[in-house]
Write an enzyme that holds these catalytic residues in place. Structure first.
Site, PDB file in Angstrom:
ATOM      1  N   HIS A  94     -59.060 -14.574  -1.868  1.00  0.00           N
ATOM      2  CA  HIS A  94     -60.429 -15.074  -2.121  1.00  0.00           C
ATOM      3  C   HIS A  94     -60.434 -16.570  -1.794  1.00  0.00           C
ATOM      4  O   HIS A  94     -60.296 -16.961  -0.635  1.00  0.00           O
ATOM      5  CB  HIS A  94     -60.811 -14.738  -3.571  1.00  0.00           C
ATOM      6  CG  HIS A  94     -62.213 -15.042  -3.979  1.00  0.00           C
ATOM      7  ND1 HIS A  94     -63.239 -15.234  -3.094  1.00  0.00           N
ATOM      8  CD2 HIS A  94     -62.774 -15.200  -5.224  1.00  0.00           C
ATOM      9  CE1 HIS A  94     -64.364 -15.480  -3.746  1.00  0.00           C
ATOM     10  NE2 HIS A  94     -64.104 -15.473  -5.048  1.00  0.00           N
ATOM     11  N   HIS A  98     -63.573  -9.497   6.008  1.00  0.00           N
ATOM     12  CA  HIS A  98     -64.463  -9.666   4.852  1.00  0.00           C
ATOM     13  C   HIS A  98     -64.872  -8.305   4.333  1.00  0.00           C
ATOM     14  O   HIS A  98     -65.040  -7.374   5.107  1.00  0.00           O
ATOM     15  CB  HIS A  98     -65.717 -10.474   5.240  1.00  0.00           C
ATOM     16  CG  HIS A  98     -66.403 -11.075   4.055  1.00  0.00           C
ATOM     17  ND1 HIS A  98     -67.329 -10.386   3.329  1.00  0.00           N
ATOM     18  CD2 HIS A  98     -66.279 -12.295   3.476  1.00  0.00           C
ATOM     19  CE1 HIS A  98     -67.754 -11.163   2.338  1.00  0.00           C
ATOM     20  NE2 HIS A  98     -67.130 -12.317   2.395  1.00  0.00           N
ATOM     21  N   ASP A 127     -63.776 -19.079   5.187  1.00  0.00           N
ATOM     22  CA  ASP A 127     -62.620 -19.926   4.915  1.00  0.00           C
ATOM     23  C   ASP A 127     -61.995 -20.517   6.171  1.00  0.00           C
ATOM     24  O   ASP A 127     -61.290 -21.523   6.089  1.00  0.00           O
ATOM     25  CB  ASP A 127     -61.561 -19.141   4.140  1.00  0.00           C
ATOM     26  CG  ASP A 127     -61.909 -19.052   2.664  1.00  0.00           C
ATOM     27  OD1 ASP A 127     -62.442 -20.044   2.149  1.00  0.00           O
ATOM     28  OD2 ASP A 127     -61.666 -18.011   2.045  1.00  0.00           O
TER      29      ASP A 127
HETATM   30  N1  ACO Z   1     -55.724  -9.978   9.069  1.00  0.00           N
HETATM   31  C1  ACO Z   1     -55.225  -8.825   9.558  1.00  0.00           C
HETATM   32  N2  ACO Z   1     -55.712  -7.610   9.229  1.00  0.00           N
HETATM   33  C2  ACO Z   1     -56.748  -7.584   8.350  1.00  0.00           C
HETATM   34  C3  ACO Z   1     -57.313  -8.759   7.818  1.00  0.00           C
HETATM   35  C4  ACO Z   1     -56.759  -9.982   8.207  1.00  0.00           C
HETATM   36  N3  ACO Z   1     -57.222 -11.135   7.750  1.00  0.00           N
HETATM   37  N4  ACO Z   1     -58.319  -8.420   6.991  1.00  0.00           N
HETATM   38  C5  ACO Z   1     -58.390  -7.088   7.003  1.00  0.00           C
HETATM   39  N5  ACO Z   1     -57.433  -6.582   7.822  1.00  0.00           N
HETATM   40  C6  ACO Z   1     -57.186  -5.177   8.107  1.00  0.00           C
HETATM   41  C7  ACO Z   1     -56.322  -4.574   7.013  1.00  0.00           C
HETATM   42  O1  ACO Z   1     -54.951  -4.669   7.312  1.00  0.00           O
HETATM   43  C8  ACO Z   1     -56.816  -3.148   7.014  1.00  0.00           C
HETATM   44  O2  ACO Z   1     -56.245  -2.478   8.116  1.00  0.00           O
HETATM   45  P1  ACO Z   1     -55.663  -0.992   7.952  1.00  0.00           P
HETATM   46  O3  ACO Z   1     -56.861  -0.178   7.552  1.00  0.00           O
HETATM   47  O4  ACO Z   1     -55.106  -0.690   9.286  1.00  0.00           O
HETATM   48  O5  ACO Z   1     -54.634  -1.082   6.859  1.00  0.00           O
HETATM   49  C9  ACO Z   1     -58.306  -3.285   7.305  1.00  0.00           C
HETATM   50  O6  ACO Z   1     -58.442  -4.491   8.027  1.00  0.00           O
HETATM   51  C10 ACO Z   1     -59.173  -3.326   6.057  1.00  0.00           C
HETATM   52  O7  ACO Z   1     -58.652  -4.298   5.167  1.00  0.00           O
HETATM   53  P2  ACO Z   1     -58.887  -4.250   3.598  1.00  0.00           P
HETATM   54  O8  ACO Z   1     -57.911  -5.149   2.911  1.00  0.00           O
HETATM   55  O9  ACO Z   1     -58.947  -2.831   3.117  1.00  0.00           O
HETATM   56  O10 ACO Z   1     -60.357  -4.829   3.497  1.00  0.00           O
HETATM   57  P3  ACO Z   1     -60.980  -5.438   2.184  1.00  0.00           P
HETATM   58  O11 ACO Z   1     -62.426  -5.316   2.337  1.00  0.00           O
HETATM   59  O12 ACO Z   1     -60.366  -4.865   0.968  1.00  0.00           O
HETATM   60  O13 ACO Z   1     -60.455  -6.952   2.248  1.00  0.00           O
HETATM   61  C11 ACO Z   1     -60.274  -9.246   2.611  1.00  0.00           C
HETATM   62  C12 ACO Z   1     -61.220  -8.036   2.572  1.00  0.00           C
HETATM   63  C13 ACO Z   1     -59.436  -9.292   1.323  1.00  0.00           C
HETATM   64  C14 ACO Z   1     -61.099 -10.504   2.704  1.00  0.00           C
HETATM   65  C15 ACO Z   1     -59.338  -9.098   3.829  1.00  0.00           C
HETATM   66  O14 ACO Z   1     -60.100  -9.101   5.028  1.00  0.00           O
HETATM   67  C16 ACO Z   1     -58.271 -10.189   3.880  1.00  0.00           C
HETATM   68  O15 ACO Z   1     -57.221 -10.042   3.257  1.00  0.00           O
HETATM   69  N6  ACO Z   1     -58.539 -11.311   4.621  1.00  0.00           N
HETATM   70  C17 ACO Z   1     -57.624 -12.423   4.661  1.00  0.00           C
HETATM   71  C18 ACO Z   1     -57.842 -13.300   3.436  1.00  0.00           C
HETATM   72  C19 ACO Z   1     -59.123 -14.094   3.547  1.00  0.00           C
HETATM   73  O16 ACO Z   1     -59.430 -14.709   4.554  1.00  0.00           O
HETATM   74  N7  ACO Z   1     -59.858 -14.114   2.416  1.00  0.00           N
HETATM   75  C20 ACO Z   1     -61.113 -14.853   2.305  1.00  0.00           C
HETATM   76  C21 ACO Z   1     -62.283 -13.920   2.269  1.00  0.00           C
HETATM   77  S1  ACO Z   1     -63.796 -14.797   2.152  1.00  0.00           S
HETATM   78  C22 ACO Z   1     -63.781 -15.374   0.584  1.00  0.00           C
HETATM   79  O17 ACO Z   1     -63.305 -14.790  -0.330  1.00  0.00           O
HETATM   80  C23 ACO Z   1     -64.410 -16.648   0.347  1.00  0.00           C
END
Ligand code: ACO
Length: 380
Positions: free
Chosen positions: A227, A266, A317
């Site tokens: 987050h 996201h 971010d």
């Molecule tokens: N890099 C690589 N792969 C990713 C990323 C990423 N940043 N984000 C999602 N994915 C992939 C996951 O590996 C997953 O792939 P799979 O289905 O093959 O396993 C798929 O996309 C879905 O990911 P989830 O984690 O299930 O998606 P969720 O909606 O739960 O997560 C989150 C959203 C936590 C923001 C995720 O995209 C992430 O971890 N991003 C990186 C951290 C980040 O930038 N956070 C800030 C978000 S904005 C904020 O909070 C202000």
């Protein structure tokens, strides 16, 4: 997996991470993740980014309408006057600054601030909530000054919140571009539906726990790398990559290793986050003013490489990172800076929760072993 109890299997399939669940109504922000739209109280984020200030956005979130000139001047003065801390809370910062992370000190400070506020009825809560907006900024500046061995700088309520904070943090006058960049950042991150930290604040408020307990929950929730902590990790990555020429290889390795790339992806947005282009443009302007755009160009190259490799969107971010770093803000202050903006939304949401409260209490589906026979300790 263990067999399920009968009672638990009767429950509906859970939505992991509460994905897609609508938990309540709000009149604060609207998000269309498919189209990439964000509005605060009906006003599009592009208009607010172009023309408003953080103080005006705070008015909007608290009043649900744009302020008159008098209301805005009053809001600026009140937030300015709140950029001070009780002496006892300053002592807490003196004890902790440099010994724990700034975000963990900030969480303790928000909790401690609750000791110096009386419990007041709902109609008297907004001024108390507003004080937190000023106090969090003062705390972040003081935490940094003290850990650097520098004397804290007093607030000047005549200045805008963003410009005065930068002065309190860095101890120097900032340029127009710099003050505007931080103001833009504060505007864009002020509210965002039921994001994790806002939701945890509302869960706490939903028990009718007090305001400071709710905002302490929010600060703790924001700190995680999935987050609010992602901005810090995104900047560390950009620094590590170091040059646009290294971006493609670094991204390919990261993806091959199935590691997450911070600043991308996201839960709600299926297209680029609508705040990202504003942050990107402002970040570019800052680095151009500095006369060295290497880190900014590195971030652009990383974005291109990520998008070429995977269908991931750029989240808020990613360009927040180069914007804040371009203001000489150290990476471990990025998440506290996020809190400094989001406290506007957190407090507005907590007030909204108190105004139409029902305890937030979902169910859990039990999937552990069923009907086990207790064995007394001496027989085990
Ligand atoms: N890099 C690589 N792969 C990713 C990323 C990423 N940043 N984000 C999602 N994915 C992939 C996951 O590996 C997953 O792939 P799979 O289905 O093959 O396993 C798929 O996309 C879905 O990911 P989830 O984690 O299930 O998606 P969720 O909606 O739960 O997560 C989150 C959203 C936590 C923001 C995720 O995209 C992430 O971890 N991003 C990186 C951290 C980040 O930038 N956070 C800030 C978000 S904005 C904020 O909070 C202000």
């Amino acid at each position: 997996m263990a067999s399920r109890s009968e009672a638990s299997t009767a429950l509906p399939e859970p939505s992991k991470g509460l994905s897609g669940i609508v938990a309540a109504d709000t009149t604060l922000s609207f998000i269309d993740g498919e189209k990439g739209i964000l509005k605060y109280c009906g006003y599009g984020i592009d208009d607010l980014a172009a023309s408003s200030s953080f103080e005006e956005v705070v008015c909007l979130l608290y009043d649900r309408s744009l302020p008159s000139r008098e209301r805005l001047a009053g809001m600026r003065a009140r937030i300015g006057a709140a950029r001070v801390l009780p002496s006892e809370v300053k002592q807490v910062i003196e004890q902790l600054a440099g010994r724990t992370s700034p975000m963990s000190t900030l969480r303790t400070v928000v909790s401690a601030l609750g000791h110096y506020e009386s419990n007041v009825p709902l109609k008297e809560l907004p001024p108390k909530a507003l004080r937190l907006v000023g106090q969090i900024a003062a705390a972040v500046a003081m935490i940094h000054r003290l850990r650097e061995g520098q004397a804290p700088i007093e607030a000047n309520p005549e200045r805008g919140h963003a410009a005065d904070f930068l002065h309190m943090l860095l101890g120097r006058e900032v340029t127009e571009t710099q003050a505007r960049a931080l103001d833009l950042y504060l505007i864009l991150l002020a509210d965002h539906g039921f994001n994790a930290s806002t939701f945890s604040g509302r869960v706490t408020a939903g028990t009718l726990a007090n305001l400071h307990s709710a905002i302490t929950s929010s600060v703790g929730t924001l700190s995680g790398p999935l987050h609010g902590g992602a901005n810090e990790k995104a900047m560390e990555m950009i620094i590590k990559v170091g040059s646009p020429d290294n971006a493609a290889e670094w991204v390919a390795e990261r993806i091959a290793a199935k590691k997450r790339i911070m600043g991308f992806g996201h839960r709600v947005y299926k297209v680029d986050d609508p705040r990202a282009p504003h942050l990107k443009a402002s970040s570019r302007a800052l680095w151009e003013e500095r006369g060295d755009t290497t880190l900014f160009e590195t971030s652009v190259a990383i974005e291109q490489a990520v998008k070429a490799a995977k269908p991931l969107i750029t989240n808020v971010d990613f360009y927040s990172a180069t914007l804040l770093y371009g203001l000489d803000i150290p990476t471990d202050l990025f998440t506290p800076l996020f809190a400094m903006s989001r406290v506007a939304g957190w407090t507005a949401h907590v007030l909204e929760q108190y105004g139409d409260n029902r305890l937030i209490r979902p169910r859990a589906r039990y999937v552990g072993k069923a009907d086990r026979t207790y064995v007394p300790l001496k027989q085990r």
